[in-house]
Structures are given as C-alpha cells and as structure tokens.
Enzyme design. Structure first.
Site, PDB file in Angstrom:
ATOM      1  N   ASN A  84       0.760  -1.255   0.000  1.00 10.58           N
ATOM      2  CA  ASN A  84       0.000   0.000   0.000  1.00 10.58           C
ATOM      3  C   ASN A  84       0.793   1.310   0.000  1.00 10.58           C
ATOM      4  O   ASN A  84       0.261   2.351  -0.360  1.00 10.58           O
ATOM      5  CB  ASN A  84      -0.936   0.033   1.220  1.00 10.58           C
ATOM      6  CG  ASN A  84      -1.917  -1.125   1.245  1.00 10.58           C
ATOM      7  OD1 ASN A  84      -2.487  -1.433   2.277  1.00 10.58           O
ATOM      8  ND2 ASN A  84      -2.125  -1.800   0.118  1.00 10.58           N
TER       9      ASN A  84
ATOM     10  N   ARG B 253      -2.109   5.597   9.072  1.00 13.64           N
ATOM     11  CA  ARG B 253      -1.151   4.885   8.217  1.00 13.64           C
ATOM     12  C   ARG B 253      -0.134   5.803   7.536  1.00 13.64           C
ATOM     13  O   ARG B 253       0.820   5.307   6.923  1.00 13.64           O
ATOM     14  CB  ARG B 253      -1.902   4.054   7.166  1.00 13.64           C
ATOM     15  CG  ARG B 253      -2.786   2.955   7.772  1.00 13.64           C
ATOM     16  CD  ARG B 253      -3.129   1.878   6.753  1.00 13.64           C
ATOM     17  NE  ARG B 253      -1.943   1.191   6.277  1.00 13.64           N
ATOM     18  CZ  ARG B 253      -1.926   0.300   5.286  1.00 13.64           C
ATOM     19  NH1 ARG B 253      -3.049  -0.008   4.673  1.00 13.64           N
ATOM     20  NH2 ARG B 253      -0.810  -0.281   4.895  1.00 13.64           N
TER      21      ARG B 253
ATOM     22  N   HIS C   6     -10.034  -1.581  -1.991  1.00 12.88           N
ATOM     23  CA  HIS C   6      -8.814  -1.501  -2.810  1.00 12.88           C
ATOM     24  C   HIS C   6      -9.038  -2.372  -4.050  1.00 12.88           C
ATOM     25  O   HIS C   6      -9.697  -3.414  -3.952  1.00 12.88           O
ATOM     26  CB  HIS C   6      -7.613  -2.113  -2.069  1.00 12.88           C
ATOM     27  CG  HIS C   6      -6.860  -1.185  -1.181  1.00 12.88           C
ATOM     28  ND1 HIS C   6      -6.265  -1.619  -0.017  1.00 12.88           N
ATOM     29  CD2 HIS C   6      -6.537   0.132  -1.288  1.00 12.88           C
ATOM     30  CE1 HIS C   6      -5.636  -0.606   0.557  1.00 12.88           C
ATOM     31  NE2 HIS C   6      -5.788   0.464  -0.196  1.00 12.88           N
TER      32      HIS C   6
ATOM     33  N   CYS D 163      -1.872  -8.163  -0.411  1.00  9.94           N
ATOM     34  CA  CYS D 163      -1.409  -6.915   0.213  1.00  9.94           C
ATOM     35  C   CYS D 163      -0.347  -7.132   1.277  1.00  9.94           C
ATOM     36  O   CYS D 163       0.209  -6.176   1.793  1.00  9.94           O
ATOM     37  CB  CYS D 163      -2.568  -6.085   0.718  1.00  9.94           C
ATOM     38  SG  CYS D 163      -3.909  -6.994   1.424  1.00  9.94           S
TER      39      CYS D 163
HETATM   40  N1  ARG Z   1      -6.071  -2.500   7.659  1.00 12.85           N
HETATM   41  C1  ARG Z   1      -5.503  -2.150   6.403  1.00 12.85           C
HETATM   42  C2  ARG Z   1      -6.208  -0.928   5.849  1.00 12.85           C
HETATM   43  O1  ARG Z   1      -7.403  -0.842   5.957  1.00 12.85           O
HETATM   44  C3  ARG Z   1      -5.561  -3.285   5.446  1.00 12.85           C
HETATM   45  C4  ARG Z   1      -4.916  -3.018   4.130  1.00 12.85           C
HETATM   46  C5  ARG Z   1      -4.988  -4.170   3.200  1.00 12.85           C
HETATM   47  N2  ARG Z   1      -4.391  -3.840   1.990  1.00 12.85           N
HETATM   48  C6  ARG Z   1      -4.875  -4.083   0.769  1.00 12.85           C
HETATM   49  N3  ARG Z   1      -4.150  -3.743  -0.251  1.00 12.85           N
HETATM   50  N4  ARG Z   1      -6.049  -4.578   0.581  1.00 12.85           N
HETATM   51  O2  ARG Z   1      -5.618  -0.050   5.307  1.00 12.85           O
END
Ligand code: ARG
Length: 314
Positions: A108, A132, A212, A308
C-alpha cells in the site's frame, strides 16, 4: 510545414501512451500493441511483529480491535513468505515499526516500476488514513537503500493514493489498472500516467468491503484475471472483459469473507490464495493454474490477505 522541436516531439510521444482510460471506447490498442515490461522477480514483506487491529478504517476491521493473535499471525506470515519463495521469488524481509500496526500490508505505501531503459523507480503513496501516513517514510527508506529513483505525488493536486493496493501492473505489459473511489483519487492516475508514459485503465470501486482494487481483481497472467464482478461498475467490467480474454469470477462469499481475489500469481502459473475458496480454486485449477492455499485469518481481521502482505519488485 512546422518543424517539431525535440521538446515537442518528447511531449507528443508521452501523450500517445499516457492517458487515463475510463471507458471501453477509449481502448484503442490490443495487448500485443503494448510495450513489454520486465516481470518482477522480487518481493518485499514487512514482519508482523507489531501487527494488530487497533482502529477501524475498513468494514472488515469492525469488531476485530484487539483480536489479533500475534503468534498465529507470525506463523501465517512465515508460511505466506515460504509460498512466495517456493514459487521462485526472492523475498526481502523488513522489520515492522512499533505503533504502525498496518505497515505489514506493504502493497500500500508505494507503486514501483521498471522503465523501458531498465531503471527502477517508485511513486510513494499518500495514505488515506492518518493512522497509516507515517508508514510511507519507512518504506521510502528501504527504496533509498535499494537504488530506486523516488517520486512523490504533488499532494496539493492529489489527496490520496494507496500504491499497489489500488494500482496494479498488467502482467508483462506497460499498462496500469487503477482502482479509485475509497483509498485513491482518480486524479492520481493522471500524474502516474504522465510520469511513466503509460496508459492507466481507471476502475471505479463501488463497495466499501472492496475498498482496494486488490480486493476484487487479481492478475493471473497476460491473458487471465480473477475478479469479483459486483465490486465494479458496468463500464469497468466492460473494460476488463475487453482486455482480458480469460476472466474468472469469484462468488460473493469467497470474495468478501475469504478475500479470494486478494490472491497472488507471482509467476503466471502458481496462485497463492487464502484457504477455503473452494469454487475459486476449482475454477483456477480448471484454467490450468497450480493453486496453493495458505492461512491468513489473522490478516483478514484487518481487511487484508496474500496480495497486500507483499510488494512485487525488480
Ligand atoms: N487494515 C488495512 C487498511 O485498511 C488493510 C490493508 C490491506 N491492503 C490491501 N491492499 N487490501 O488499510
């Protein structure tokens, strides 16, 4: 007749390939027309030492705050890492950082690229959640130490972009698929397209559970993709079906609860996927893929799975 200056020539070359595509009528190329892109052979993973669910920023995290079993998470992570190694990938391991429980989802924080000249470059993300945002600098440090040229988006014109969570390279081609709507704004793709002179097919995501692109679309090989159709608009589906000759569809339960489309096919043959997606596994096997089921239950609590938990690199 006007003669073109070298600068103008450069601009028209960039404009030829760089654009953001939003409907099927704009797809005026076939896969065979697109320049090749070297396939990534390396993977970066961030150890889950500090992984937990501490806040809720996607629907899957609801009810899971404080519920991660750290020992299980480490075992699951090691098994996923070993599955990538068994599929022939070189894996780099990076230590996690205390206080950044989601850093383990290292698809990410960036979008890496290899240019036609063989230069390694990266565009760093602008994370959606304040929780994040600090992860990005740690991943950037790794790129600095590993010889990548680093680009930043202009945060005055782009507010959010979550790297390979939303922007995924077409296997072996200079073509980017870009999800938007929840964690990335469509505007980001104009900049990325211009930066690297590549077309971006922009796909609007319609369901918060599939926030995503990597939650609803998994590149298998140049001709094949696995998707969860209900996560896209009609226009988006039409674009996917016009580019990929083989589209495998996952059903709701397997896509939403088991993250079937967050699988990874690192080499065009082996698919690593969360255990239990019986129908998806059957479809993949019938299509000729070798399927390897792994456990990522602890990571599902945070809204992530195999794809991910790693970043594909050169
Ligand atoms: N808890 C993380 C978020 O919501 C999970 C990310 C998962 N990443 C993905 N590429 N689906 O950001």
């Amino acid at each position: 007749m006007l003669s073109q200056s070298p600068a103008l020539k450069k601009i028209s070359k960039v404009n030829f390939m760089s654009k953001v595509i939003i409907s099927q009528s704009q797809i005026n190329f076939s896969l065979a027309d697109l320049p090749e892109m070297e396939k990534p052979g390396k993977i970066l993973m961030v150890k889950p030492t500090h992984f937990s669910v501490d806040y809720v920023i996607n629907p899957h995290m609801e009810g899971n705050v404080g519920k991660v079993d750290k020992e299980n998470a480490m075992t699951e992570w090691e098994n996923v890492r070993d599955a990538f190694k068994a599929a022939g990938m070189d894996v780099y391991e990076l230590e996690g950082v205390e206080g950044l429980p989601d850093m383990v989802f290292c698809a990410n924080q960036s979008l890496p690229c290899i240019t036609e000249e063989g230069d390694k470059e990266v565009i760093m993300s602008i994370m959606y959640s304040e929780n994040r945002k600090p992860e990005v600098a740690h991943i950037e440090e790794w790129y600095l130490e590993n010889g990548y040229a680093i680009h930043h988006l202009n945060y005055k014109s782009v507010d959010i972009f979550e790297g390979m969570g939303d922007a995924v390279w077409h296997p072996g081609k200079r073509l980017l698929w870009g999800g938007y709507g929840f964690r990335t704004s469509k505007k980001a793709y104009e900049h990325i397209s211009d930066q690297w002179g590549v077309p971006v097919i922009a796909l609007k995501l319609t369901h918060p559970e599939f926030y995503h692109l990597d939650t609803c679309m998994c590149m298998l090989n140049e001709d094949s993709v696995l998707i969860y159709p209900a996560a896209f608009t009609k226009k988006g589906l039409a674009m996917i079906k016009s580019v990929f000759p083989n589209v495998i569809e996952a059903e709701e339960y397997e896509a939403e609860k088991l993250f079937a489309c967050n699988a990874t096919c690192p080499n065009g043959k082996d698919v690593i996927i969360q255990r239990g997606s019986t129908n998806t596994v059957k479809e993949l096997t019938e299509a000729g893929f070798n399927v390897h089921e792994v456990d990522t239950e602890e990571f599902l609590k945070s809204g992530g799975s195999v794809f991910c938990m790693k970043l594909m690199l050169w």
